[in-house]
Design a protein around this motif. Structure first.
Motif, mmCIF file in Angstrom:
data_model
loop_
_atom_site.group_PDB
_atom_site.id
_atom_site.type_symbol
_atom_site.label_atom_id
_atom_site.label_comp_id
_atom_site.label_asym_id
_atom_site.label_seq_id
_atom_site.Cartn_x
_atom_site.Cartn_y
_atom_site.Cartn_z
ATOM 1 N N ALA A 69 0.834 -1.204 0.000
ATOM 2 C CA ALA A 69 0.000 0.000 0.000
ATOM 3 C C ALA A 69 0.870 1.255 0.000
ATOM 4 N N THR A 70 1.922 1.263 0.799
ATOM 5 C CA THR A 70 2.825 2.415 0.852
ATOM 6 C C THR A 70 3.513 2.612 -0.490
ATOM 7 N N PHE A 71 3.973 1.529 -1.098
ATOM 8 C CA PHE A 71 4.615 1.605 -2.411
ATOM 9 C C PHE A 71 3.663 2.227 -3.428
ATOM 10 N N ASN A 72 2.433 1.749 -3.474
ATOM 11 C CA ASN A 72 1.458 2.289 -4.430
ATOM 12 C C ASN A 72 1.170 3.760 -4.170
ATOM 13 N N PHE A 73 1.070 4.155 -2.920
ATOM 14 C CA PHE A 73 0.849 5.561 -2.573
ATOM 15 C C PHE A 73 2.011 6.424 -3.064
ATOM 16 N N LEU A 74 3.238 5.979 -2.815
ATOM 17 C CA LEU A 74 4.408 6.751 -3.220
ATOM 18 C C LEU A 74 4.540 6.841 -4.738
#
Length: 88
Positions: A69-74
């Motif tokens: 989720a963090t990767f996709n947000f970034l």
């Protein structure tokens, strides 16, 4: 920027300065490395994290679901980011 590479790491115990060398070689140089350590957040050796910071790469360690989720947000924020993910 849109590459998928084989990362030969089976568990968080395998994450070391050497195993992270793949991420230091990427072009363009990444700003942030998001590490997913499986079902839960695992502590990495402080020296390993320090070595990545000295190379100009911030490291975020999370469980794998949150790391995705963090990767996709970034990525949506157009950050130069990579993820090293260990399946849960």
């Amino acid at each position: 920027p849109r590459s998928i590479l084989q990362w030969n790491v089976g568990s968080h115990r395998d994450i070391s300065h050497e195993s992270l060398s793949l991420f230091r070689l990427l072009e363009p140089q990444i700003e942030i490395l998001v590490l997913g350590t499986g079902d839960r957040v695992e502590r990495l050796h402080p020296a390993t994290l320090k070595q990545m910071r000295e190379c100009g790469i911030a490291v975020e360690v999370q469980d794998t679901a949150n790391a995705c989720a963090t990767f996709n947000f970034l990525i949506n924020e157009r950050r130069i980011v990579a993820a090293g993910l260990i399946p849960p």
